[in-house]
Design an enzyme around this catalytic site. Structure first.
Site, PDB file in Angstrom:
ATOM      1  N   THR A  41       0.837  -1.210   0.000  1.00 30.20           N
ATOM      2  CA  THR A  41       0.000   0.000   0.000  1.00 30.20           C
ATOM      3  C   THR A  41       0.868   1.255   0.000  1.00 30.20           C
ATOM      4  O   THR A  41       0.505   2.257  -0.609  1.00 30.20           O
ATOM      5  CB  THR A  41      -0.959   0.036   1.209  1.00 30.20           C
ATOM      6  OG1 THR A  41      -0.221  -0.245   2.387  1.00 30.20           O
ATOM      7  CG2 THR A  41      -2.075  -0.979   1.063  1.00 30.20           C
ATOM      8  N   ARG A  49      -8.713  -6.071   1.626  1.00 26.90           N
ATOM      9  CA  ARG A  49      -9.548  -6.362   2.788  1.00 26.90           C
ATOM     10  C   ARG A  49      -9.330  -5.425   3.954  1.00 26.90           C
ATOM     11  O   ARG A  49      -9.961  -5.579   4.987  1.00 26.90           O
ATOM     12  CB  ARG A  49      -9.316  -7.821   3.235  1.00 26.90           C
ATOM     13  CG  ARG A  49      -9.854  -8.810   2.222  1.00 26.90           C
ATOM     14  CD  ARG A  49      -9.595 -10.242   2.593  1.00 26.90           C
ATOM     15  NE  ARG A  49     -10.214 -11.137   1.631  1.00 26.90           N
ATOM     16  CZ  ARG A  49      -9.695 -11.393   0.420  1.00 26.90           C
ATOM     17  NH1 ARG A  49      -8.547 -10.846   0.062  1.00 26.90           N
ATOM     18  NH2 ARG A  49     -10.313 -12.196  -0.416  1.00 26.90           N
ATOM     19  N   HIS A 136      -0.428 -16.559  -4.696  1.00 23.00           N
ATOM     20  CA  HIS A 136      -1.574 -16.115  -5.507  1.00 23.00           C
ATOM     21  C   HIS A 136      -1.183 -15.778  -6.944  1.00 23.00           C
ATOM     22  O   HIS A 136      -1.944 -15.153  -7.675  1.00 23.00           O
ATOM     23  CB  HIS A 136      -2.278 -14.921  -4.847  1.00 23.00           C
ATOM     24  CG  HIS A 136      -2.959 -15.289  -3.553  1.00 23.00           C
ATOM     25  ND1 HIS A 136      -3.354 -14.366  -2.615  1.00 23.00           N
ATOM     26  CD2 HIS A 136      -3.303 -16.510  -3.043  1.00 23.00           C
ATOM     27  CE1 HIS A 136      -3.924 -14.994  -1.592  1.00 23.00           C
ATOM     28  NE2 HIS A 136      -3.889 -16.290  -1.823  1.00 23.00           N
ATOM     29  N   CYS A 144      -2.909 -19.055 -20.600  1.00 23.45           N
ATOM     30  CA  CYS A 144      -4.070 -19.554 -21.335  1.00 23.45           C
ATOM     31  C   CYS A 144      -4.762 -20.615 -20.488  1.00 23.45           C
ATOM     32  O   CYS A 144      -4.116 -21.538 -20.000  1.00 23.45           O
ATOM     33  CB  CYS A 144      -3.644 -20.145 -22.672  1.00 23.45           C
ATOM     34  SG  CYS A 144      -5.006 -20.943 -23.547  1.00 23.45           S
ATOM     35  N   CYS A 147      -4.531 -24.128 -22.996  1.00 28.23           N
ATOM     36  CA  CYS A 147      -3.282 -24.841 -23.295  1.00 28.23           C
ATOM     37  C   CYS A 147      -2.160 -24.505 -22.323  1.00 28.23           C
ATOM     38  O   CYS A 147      -1.102 -25.122 -22.364  1.00 28.23           O
ATOM     39  CB  CYS A 147      -2.837 -24.563 -24.737  1.00 28.23           C
ATOM     40  SG  CYS A 147      -2.074 -22.945 -24.978  1.00 28.23           S
ATOM     41  N   SER A 211      -3.913  -9.491   6.441  1.00 28.16           N
ATOM     42  CA  SER A 211      -5.010  -9.561   7.407  1.00 28.16           C
ATOM     43  C   SER A 211      -5.190 -10.981   7.936  1.00 28.16           C
ATOM     44  O   SER A 211      -5.953 -11.206   8.862  1.00 28.16           O
ATOM     45  CB  SER A 211      -6.310  -9.081   6.753  1.00 28.16           C
ATOM     46  OG  SER A 211      -6.601  -9.896   5.625  1.00 28.16           O
TER      47      SER A 211
HETATM   48 ZN   LIG Z   1      -3.793 -21.547 -25.488  1.00 26.70          ZN
END
Ligand SMILES: [Zn+2]
Length: 269
Positions: A41, A49, A136, A144, A147, A211
């Site tokens: 931040t 959150r 994450h 994609c 694929c 958090s």
């Molecule tokens: Zn693809």
């Protein structure tokens, strides 16, 4: 005794708690760090959150961005590409908090840097990419969904700029998405396993700017505590893990982390 440590924490002043954490940092070279939005931040990237968080202020927006809606609805994808294009992360710079963790690493103390952030500011600050575990994913790559082809996000965003509102995969024509974990998507098993190993195999676990409300990332604290590590929570707001933490520090991360690291490993320039 965890119960005893709570009273100990409560009776400490902030300065005493800080000195205590610095001394723990000084005496171990097996530190695992978990970072969340709170460390970014101060680089101008909003969190999700916290009190001013994106999802806190607009819970309906969170509901929109599930993987199921993304795949089913081209309008959601078009919005998502615009949001990616306009992300403040593209111009954000790492801050003093990110740099302090680089210093901790160069002092030989960092076992792993697990992050819930997708902005890659740790790597931009100079953290060894091999030590960074992005639970994450990353917004700087597209993937994609069919694929699996990965493409640098700026290349895909250039196609958005050029008029493709929802650019398909150049190899198979499939739907592309940022290489991040969306609501409704499970974490990458190998990444999660690496994060779990880092949490169970450390002497000190620092949870910084998170958090601790999102699992399984928050559960890494349980692994660390269960394996006998000290747990330190550094966050502006209370977290569900404050009660089991050995210390809780609330100062702004960009000020606190450099102080802590320099107290622990000595001033360097
Ligand atoms: Zn693809």
């Amino acid at each position: 005794m965890r119960g005893a440590s709570v009273e100990f924490v409560d009776s400490m002043t902030a300065a005493q708690a800080e000195e205590q954490v610095a001394s723990w940092l000084r005496t171990t070279d097996r530190v695992t760090v978990l970072t969340g939005a709170g460390i970014s931040t101060e680089s101008g990237i909003p969190d999700f959150r916290g009190p001013q968080g994106v999802w806190t202020k607009d819970p309906a927006a969170a509901a929109l961005f599930t993987i199921q809606n993304y795949v089913a609805d081209p309008e959601i994808r078009i919005r998502a590409w615009r949001t990616r294009r306009d992300s403040p992360a593209w111009t954000a710079e790492p801050n003093a908090g990110h740099r302090a963790l680089v210093e901790l690493e160069r002092a030989g103390k960092l076992r792993a840097l697990v992050t819930q952030n997708i902005d890659e500011l740790h790597q931009l600050a100079g953290s060894d990419p091999d030590l960074v575990i992005e639970v994450h994913g990353t917004m700087r790559w597209a993937g994609c969904l069919d694929c699996g082809l990965r493409t640098p996000m700026p290349e895909v965003l250039a196609r958005v700029e050029a008029g493709e509102a929802d650019p398909p995969c150049l190899r198979c024509g499939g739907i592309q998405k940022s290489a991040t974990i969306s609501f409704g998507q499970s974490l990458d098993a190998a990444v999660l396993a690496a994060a779990t190993r880092a949490a169970t195999d450390c002497a000190l676990f620092l949870a910084i700017g998170t958090s601790l409300q999102v699992y399984p990332a928050a559960g890494l604290c349980d692994y660390a505590v269960g394996a006998g590590a000290r747990l330190v929570v550094i966050n502006a707001e209370p977290t569900p893990y404050d009660e089991v933490a050995d210390a809780v520090l609330r100062a702004p991360i960009g000020e606190l982390l450099p102080r802590l690291v320099s107290a622990a490993v000595g001033a360097r320039d």
